[in-house]
Design a protein around this motif. Structure first.
Motif, PDB file in Angstrom:
ATOM      1  N   PHE A   1      48.021  92.172 -14.269  1.00 48.59           N
ATOM      2  CA  PHE A   1      48.109  93.199 -13.254  1.00 48.59           C
ATOM      3  C   PHE A   1      46.599  93.122 -12.537  1.00 48.59           C
ATOM      4  N   MET A   2      46.394  91.988 -12.036  1.00 50.69           N
ATOM      5  CA  MET A   2      45.140  91.732 -11.144  1.00 50.69           C
ATOM      6  C   MET A   2      43.828  92.453 -11.493  1.00 50.69           C
ATOM      7  N   GLY A   3      43.672  92.548 -13.028  1.00 47.91           N
ATOM      8  CA  GLY A   3      42.621  93.323 -13.211  1.00 47.91           C
ATOM      9  C   GLY A   3      42.555  94.878 -13.525  1.00 47.91           C
ATOM     10  N   LEU A   4      43.632  95.454 -13.100  1.00 45.78           N
ATOM     11  CA  LEU A   4      43.813  96.829 -13.424  1.00 45.78           C
ATOM     12  C   LEU A   4      44.146  97.044 -15.119  1.00 45.78           C
TER      13      LEU A   4
ATOM     14  N   VAL B   1      46.835  95.956  -3.404  1.00 46.03           N
ATOM     15  CA  VAL B   1      46.269  96.980  -2.435  1.00 46.03           C
ATOM     16  C   VAL B   1      45.549  97.985  -3.621  1.00 46.03           C
ATOM     17  N   LEU B   2      46.402  98.423  -4.569  1.00 43.94           N
ATOM     18  CA  LEU B   2      45.829  99.143  -5.606  1.00 43.94           C
ATOM     19  C   LEU B   2      44.885  98.604  -6.475  1.00 43.94           C
ATOM     20  N   SER B   3      45.165  97.237  -6.860  1.00 43.72           N
ATOM     21  CA  SER B   3      44.058  96.660  -7.524  1.00 43.72           C
ATOM     22  C   SER B   3      42.583  96.563  -6.746  1.00 43.72           C
ATOM     23  N   TYR B   4      42.720  96.626  -5.406  1.00 42.47           N
ATOM     24  CA  TYR B   4      41.567  96.724  -4.507  1.00 42.47           C
ATOM     25  C   TYR B   4      40.737  98.023  -4.638  1.00 42.47           C
ATOM     26  N   LEU B   5      41.731  98.824  -4.003  1.00 42.11           N
ATOM     27  CA  LEU B   5      41.441 100.266  -3.895  1.00 42.11           C
ATOM     28  C   LEU B   5      40.851 100.853  -4.932  1.00 42.11           C
ATOM     29  N   LYS B   6      41.830 100.744  -6.122  1.00 40.67           N
ATOM     30  CA  LYS B   6      41.637 101.647  -7.318  1.00 40.67           C
ATOM     31  C   LYS B   6      41.733 103.097  -7.256  1.00 40.67           C
ATOM     32  N   VAL B   7      42.466 103.534  -6.128  1.00 39.21           N
ATOM     33  CA  VAL B   7      42.594 104.879  -6.084  1.00 39.21           C
ATOM     34  C   VAL B   7      44.140 105.272  -5.919  1.00 39.21           C
ATOM     35  N   LYS B   8      44.573 106.202  -7.049  1.00 42.35           N
ATOM     36  CA  LYS B   8      45.834 106.687  -6.998  1.00 42.35           C
ATOM     37  C   LYS B   8      46.225 107.449  -5.953  1.00 42.35           C
TER      38      LYS B   8
END
Ligand SMILES: [Zn+2]
Length: 493
Positions: free
Chosen positions: A257-260, A280-287
């Motif tokens: 999961f790309m570091g998530l 994108v989620l793995s970069y932004l880390k904002v839900k």
């Protein structure tokens, strides 16, 4: 088009034997219900066209998605001035006939129309038709692609375009540059049975997966099947299960999961994120699903690139930024910097409307550039005044403004105006040679480099006459290379 007798027979047999499956209409109406709209009535007030219920919600931008509190569907948000909108879906049935697998392809149109001006919302209607079939052998190798009247070849390409609801005029699809679409929304309810001969799929739950995703290339998925598909399907991460290659051979959870961390699983599941959205989620880390959808398609590199310049979350929060505006915004920042705009000002850094802001700075930059060029040409013209030379017939003098270059260009029908930048950089000089008694009209445009005439052109880029050449030669020898020039240089030193 000639169709082989054997094939003609097969196409007819398919028509006679393939029927629409039992729950087809249910499948269609499920899809139609997903094609809804939420109208923005005014700030924080919305209307779900599906339920015809008004509700209040935090401010949501047009073209973002919003969840209707009543039907709980996520629908696209549009302005309530919207007159017409059309959703087009490619639907498919995977079927079996003798030793063949057949993918039947359908186009579904769901249209929204506002007919009565007195109401603030319109109505939905829909229709669908079959346009193509891809026939595979028992190993799922493609044998033939066929189309009917609903696919039209024109000089601009091939289009799916409605002609006939029940066409049986099948012909080969033989184009080197057009293929039938392979990302399709598959009818799920017959799959367990149709795929029962393929051993590796026995525990795959592919039929469950297909119920929970929209577009997929089912044939690709079957041909590239690995256990990650089953695993992700069981976790309820359906759209991720469509990318077996991205998840194969990855052992740890973080790796997959790309570091998530595991905390993100419920969010990924709730919004059925696909591989682009996961990136994108793995970069932004904002839900925040709308932030993720707007950036979906940007690579890690591009996201990093933006974040180096501005805070990407603020950008998403304060502007209409999405992946289509990526290059526009990047250009905007670099031009704004050249124009020395105050980048500490939040509204300059995060303009509300990126396209408008971009176009505005480009225009400003063009104007400023012209001004800068003009100043350089004026300055250079003053320096070159000592090279003005005249005899009884001709006179030659330097370009002294940007406008004089443009004027020469249009009189002579040449491209000398495009030399402005080179003059400004000191790469060359432009002189106008004219008749002594008629200095207003262009005669010869002359380019000089290192005190030498390198180009001389009359109107329409024609060659110069002998008398004109003699004058230019004299000028070059006497003035450009001559004593006067040396003297001038000495004076300057
Ligand atoms: Zn609703």
């Amino acid at each position: 088009m000639y169709i082989k007798k054997k094939d003609r027979q097969l196409f007819k047999e398919l028509d006679d034997n393939l029927i629409l499956p039992r729950k087809w209409e249910e499948f269609i109406s499920k899809r139609v219900n997903k094609n809804g709209l939420i109208l923005k009535l005014k700030k924080k007030f919305y209307l779900c066209v599906h339920c015809k219920i008004e509700f209040e919600e935090e401010d949501i931008k047009v073209n973002d998605y919003c969840k209707c509190p009543n039907c709980e569907n996520h629908y696209l948000v549009k302005s309530n001035r919207l007159q017409f909108y059309e959703f087009k879906d490619e639907l498919a049935i995977l079927d079996r006939y003798k030793d063949y697998y057949v993918v039947r392809q359908f186009r579904l149109h769901t249209t929204y129309k506002k007919e009565n001006k007195n109401y603030y919302y319109g109505r939905f209607s829909n229709y669908y038709y079959e346009y193509g079939r891809v026939i595979y052998d028992e190993k799922l190798y493609p044998v033939e692609e066929i189309i009917n009247e609903n696919v039209v070849g024109t000089i601009n390409g091939w289009f799916i375009s409605f002609r006939n609801f029940n066409s049986i005029e099948w012909r080969y699809m033989r184009s080197y540059y057009y293929y039938l679409p392979n990302q399709l929304i598959y009818y799920p309810y017959n799959l367990e049975q149709v795929l029962s001969d393929i051993k590796k799929l026995k525990y795959s739950q592919l039929w469950e997966l297909v119920k929970h995703v929209d577009y997929l290339d089912l044939i690709y998925l079957i041909n590239n099947y690995n256990p990650s598909v089953e695993l992700l399907t069981k976790l309820g991460l359906y759209n991720l299960a469509l990318c077996p290659k991205s998840f194969a051979n990855k052992k740890s959870f973080n790796d997959r999961f790309m570091g998530l961390s595991k905390d993100y699983i419920p969010f990924i599941r709730e919004y059925n994120l696909d591989i682009d959205e996961l990136t994108v989620l793995s970069y932004l880390k904002v839900k925040n699903i709308n932030y993720i959808k707007r950036c979906s398609g940007l690579t890690q590199e591009q996201l990093k690139d933006i974040n180096r310049k501005v805070n990407i979350i603020s950008l998403l929060n304060k502007t209409d930024f999405d992946k289509n505006k990526f290059y526009e915004y990047r250009d905007y920042l670099s031009i704004a910097k050249q124009l020395k705009l105050n980048m500490k000002d939040k509204t300059t850094l995060y303009p509300k409307n990126i396209k408008k802001a971009h176009d505005k700075v480009v225009k400003e930059y063009e104007e400023k550039k012209d001004k800068m060029l003009n100043n350089s040409i004026i300055r250079r013209g003053k320096q070159l005044k000592c090279n003005i030379y005249q005899n009884k017939t001709y006179i030659i003098f330097p370009a002294t403004t940007y406008d004089s270059l443009i004027d020469e260009s249009s009189q002579q029908n040449n491209c000398v105006r495009t030399y402005a930048e080179r003059i400004a950089k000191g790469e060359c000089d432009i002189y106008f040679m004219r008749l002594s008694k008629d200095r207003e009209h262009s005669l010869v445009t002359v380019e000089v480099k290192d005190n030498k005439v390198v180009q001389k052109r009359t109107k329409n880029n024609q060659v110069t006459t002998k008398s004109q050449n003699n004058f230019l030669q004299l000028w070059e020898d006497k003035i450009l290379k001559g004593v006067r020039n040396e003297k001038r240089l000495n004076e300057n030193n």
